[in-house]
Structure formats: C-alpha cells, structure tokens
Design an enzyme around this catalytic site. Structure first.
Site, PDB file in Angstrom:
ATOM      1  CB  THR A   1      -0.911   0.001   1.251  1.00 41.60           C
ATOM      2  OG1 THR A   1      -1.683  -1.184   1.239  1.00 41.60           O
ATOM      3  CG2 THR A   1      -1.830   1.201   1.263  1.00 41.60           C
ATOM      4  CB  VAL A   2       3.321   2.648   2.424  1.00 41.39           C
ATOM      5  CG1 VAL A   2       4.071   3.968   2.560  1.00 41.39           C
ATOM      6  CG2 VAL A   2       2.326   2.501   3.566  1.00 41.39           C
TER       7      VAL A   2
ATOM      8  CE  LYS B   1       2.853   0.887  11.350  1.00 45.93           C
ATOM      9  NZ  LYS B   1       1.664   1.369  10.713  1.00 45.93           N
TER      10      LYS B   1
ATOM     11  N   GLY C   1       0.640   8.584  10.159  1.00 52.95           N
ATOM     12  CA  GLY C   1       0.460   8.540   8.698  1.00 52.95           C
ATOM     13  C   GLY C   1       0.889   9.839   8.028  1.00 52.95           C
TER      14      GLY C   1
ATOM     15  CB  ILE D   1      -0.302  13.792  11.273  1.00 54.42           C
ATOM     16  CG1 ILE D   1      -1.741  13.331  11.076  1.00 54.42           C
ATOM     17  CG2 ILE D   1      -0.232  15.006  12.174  1.00 54.42           C
ATOM     18  CD1 ILE D   1      -2.418  12.909  12.369  1.00 54.42           C
TER      19      ILE D   1
ATOM     20  CG  ASP E   1      -0.182   0.598  14.296  1.00 57.42           C
ATOM     21  OD1 ASP E   1       0.767   0.383  13.527  1.00 57.42           O
ATOM     22  OD2 ASP E   1      -0.822   1.667  14.302  1.00 57.42           O
TER      23      ASP E   1
ATOM     24  CE  LYS F   1       0.967   4.152  13.864  1.00 66.30           C
ATOM     25  NZ  LYS F   1      -0.411   4.015  13.367  1.00 66.30           N
TER      26      LYS F   1
ATOM     27  N   GLY G   1      -3.453   5.125   5.352  1.00 67.48           N
ATOM     28  CA  GLY G   1      -3.905   5.198   3.965  1.00 67.48           C
ATOM     29  C   GLY G   1      -2.728   5.453   3.040  1.00 67.48           C
TER      30      GLY G   1
HETATM   31  N1  HSE Z   1      -2.549   0.329  10.531  1.00 70.18           N
HETATM   32  C1  HSE Z   1      -2.117   1.646  10.818  1.00 70.18           C
HETATM   33  C2  HSE Z   1      -3.296   2.454  11.287  1.00 70.18           C
HETATM   34  C3  HSE Z   1      -1.482   2.251   9.597  1.00 70.18           C
HETATM   35  O1  HSE Z   1      -4.440   2.012  11.073  1.00 70.18           O
HETATM   36  O2  HSE Z   1      -3.119   3.517  11.883  1.00 70.18           O
HETATM   37  C4  HSE Z   1      -0.826   3.576   9.815  1.00 70.18           C
HETATM   38  O3  HSE Z   1       0.263   3.492  10.697  1.00 70.18           O
END
Ligand code: HSE
Length: 400
Positions: A11-12, A100, A129, A131, A196, A200, A298
C-alpha cells in the site's frame, strides 16, 4: 536528476511511487532537481505495470548502486526490513521509513549506524500517517521539555469505533472496510489489540524523553472488548470511546506510557476526531498544548510523509539531522499501577455496593446495568477496590 529506490510495493510503496509521479514538478522544485525512482524492490510479479521494468528482486542491486543516495523502506515487519535498512545505512545511503515496528524495536541502533555513516534515518510516516509530528517535535518544539503526549494514534481502530458509534456497523464489517481502504496492518491484530498504537507512543516517548520505551514493556489494551453497550453508556455520560496512547512525564524525569481505550468527554477536541483521522496533543513546557490532526493511515497520506523525508534527505545530504535516543538503560518507564485518572465503570450488581466501593460522581442505570463516573484513583487502587466488589464488573476505562 536524483535517483532513489523503494523497498516494498505494498500500500505505502505503491503510494510513494504514485506521489513521485503525480507531483513530479513540485518535487523537482523542492529537491532542486528531478527525482526518479530507479528501482522498486519486491518479490512479487508487477511486470504488468507501466513501470514494471523498474522492479528488482535482488536487494544487492540497490545496495551496490552508487547512483542511489536515498532509499525508502516500506516493507513492514522487522526481519528483512532490518537487514536491508542496516545494509543501506552501512553503504552510505539515507533511509526513510513508515515502519513503526522497526523504528520502535531497533530505532536506537539504526540511528547510531546512520550517525556513524553520516546519513539519515527518518521516520515521519511511522506515527500519524500523513500528519507531520516527528519533525515538529524534533525541530519546531526542540526548545521544549515535553510534559505530555496524548493522542489517537491508530486509524483502523478509530475508523472501526466511528463506524460502530455513528452508523451501528458491526466490528467485523468495519474492520473489513478498513482493510479494503488500506488502513489496516497486514495482520490487523496489531491494530485492534493496540500494538500498532503502542509502537507509536513508544516512538514519540523515545523522542520526547530521550531514552528507549520498549513496546514489550508498555501496557497495551486494544478495542476488542468494547461493546455497543459501552458505547451507549459512554454516550449517556457525555463521552465517546477512543483508543488513546498517552505518555506523561513525572517530576523526576520518569514517565508513564500506555495505550488503552478511554471515555473522552464530548467537549474534548479528541472526541471530534473520526474515521481514519488521528490527532496528537503534545504539551511542551514552553509552548503549552499543540495539536496535530490529519489522516493517520492510507496509501497517499502515508506516502506523503515518506516522500517528504526523502526530499529532506536529498536536500540535506551534507548535514544529517541529529536524532537519537538511548538504549533504555535509564529505565524511565513507570509502572502503570501508580497512574491516577478518573474512571468509568460498568457494573451489574447492587448500586449501594458500587457506591460504597468507589468514589462515584454519578451512577446511571442503563438497560438493567449501572454506568458510573468515578473520581480520580490510581490504576492499582481501582483494581484492588473492584477486586473486592461483589457483582460483575463488565468494563472499566479511564476518562479523559
Ligand atoms: N494500521 C495503521 C493504522 C497504519 O491504522 O493507523 C498507519 O500506521
């Protein structure tokens, strides 16, 4: 013409290629010269794509190409991503990443290698993402001590909660849609169980407090136990439910860091953050509160941050950014038992027993159960009191 490489075409990675194509003119102005993606590393067959001839499956082609000064690692995971990142840095190439998991687990080591080889390891896309949060913390807010960080750090869970709260969509359907939209991790357990968001808040804590916060040691709770009944009770108490990552510095320099679902009062700016959007409030001791808001996941939003880091590396090839944190030996993380907060408790049993056990500010009956707002108590104290309470404690969450 500057040539770069992309490691991973998920995706990225595909988003990074698209942004370089879509905004080529703007990017050439920012970089001072056109930027061309020379290689995309991926083992899968993408020969059908218009840029199918750029794909390689042998990493050493990129590693040994002196024409490539900057690489982005958007593969995810820690094994191959770690190996390739290390080898790029050792070969004198700057690396930019959205990974991350890798930054949180091996960041200090990779930053050290980058320093020794006078190159950059940048990770703006690893938190929030699209930001901007990492660069503001290390540059714009560099003159501050950080007192607190508090935010919605996962787009997938915020999307799921919003769909449940506003549209009555089931958890499973909302998760499926988050996957289709490209928000979720390859294994969405990392999203819904809070891992996740935990990675972060650890990255932000490392930057804020200067030493490693280990994701394996930081308390982490996801959203899988939240029910529509909790959503209803929260609403009756004037709140919405959000998955929040927090880091709070204490007077002695130690800090609490954790991820947990919270009841957020509707007046809070965090309550209005919906769908895939994230928001991060940072309190500096000079600036006060600063809030960052935008799409937290995204394809193009995340690619925007990766590309900006790559441009930064291109522009600052001679002057690397000074980013580092310690190996965790300062042991800054405080046990969460001592963290004091107001609470929400959902309970089935006698109202008198509940009010005798906890300092309740208000208790409402919701469909045969009790929903209480409880004054500030430490985590340890709350657990001890709930342990002695006769009846069923159905849920307990902090209130923000
Ligand atoms: N899976 C992560 C989220 C992707 O939904 O925030 C972005 O880091």
């Amino acid at each position: 013409m500057i040539k770069v490489a992309i490691l991973g075409h998920g995706t990225v990675g595909s988003g990074v290629y698209e942004v370089f194509e879509m905004n080529a003119e703007k990017i050439a102005l920012a970089a001072g010269e056109p930027v061309e993606v020379k290689y995309v590393l991926d083992l899968r067959d993408f020969s059908h794509l218009p840029y199918g001839n750029k794909f390689v499956n042998d990493f050493s082609v990129i590693e040994n190409d002196p024409e490539i000064p900057v690489v982005c690692e958007v593969m995810g995971g820690v094994r191959a991503a770690y190996d390739f990142t290390r080898r790029c840095l050792l070969a004198g190439k700057s690396v930019c990443t959205s990974n991350k998991e890798l930054v949180a687990s091996k960041g200090e080591e990779l930053l050290k290698i980058a320093e020794e080889h006078n190159v950059n390891y940048l990770f703006e896309a690893s938190v929030g993402g699209g930001i901007p949060i990492i660069r503001p913390m290390i540059q714009c807010l560099a003159a501050n001590e950080f007192n607190q960080i508090c935010g919605i750090l996962n787009g997938t869970t915020n999307y799921i909660l919003t769909q449940m709260i506003k549209n009555g969509v089931s958890f499973e359907d909302a998760l499926r849609q988050a996957q289709v939209n490209g928000y979720a991790e390859a294994d969405p357990t990392a999203d819904i169980e809070g891992h996740d968001a935990c990675r972060k808040i650890c990255i932000l804590s490392n930057l804020a407090f200067g030493d490693k916060f280990d994701p394996d040691a930081v308390s982490c709770e996801g959203i899988t136990r939240i029910t529509l009944k909790d959503v209803e009770c929260a609403d009756r108490l004037g709140c919405v439910i959000k998955l929040i990552g927090r880091a709070v510095r204490c007077g002695d320099g130690t800090a609490y860091a954790f991820v947990a679902p919270h009841l957020v009062r509707k007046e809070s700016p965090l309550a209005a953050v919906e769908d895939v959007f994230n928001a991060i409030m940072v309190e500096g001791n000079a600036t006060g509160d600063v809030m960052f808001y935008g799409k937290g996941a995204g394809k193009l939003a995340t690619a925007s941050s990766v590309c900006a880091d790559m441009l930064d590396c291109i522009e600052h090839r001679e002057h690397r950014r000074r980013i580092s944190w310690g190996d965790g030996s300062k042991k800054l993380l405080r046990p969460l038992e001592g963290f004091v907060s107001p609470w929400y408790v959902r309970f089935q049993g006698s109202r008198a027993a509940l009010e005798a056990a906890l300092p309740c500010e208000s208790v409402r009956e919701v469909g045969g159960e009790l929903a209480a707002s409880v004054s500030a108590l430490s985590t340890g104290e709350l657990k001890a009191r709930l342990g002695k309470l006769e009846g069923s404690v159905l849920s307990a969450m902090r209130v923000l």
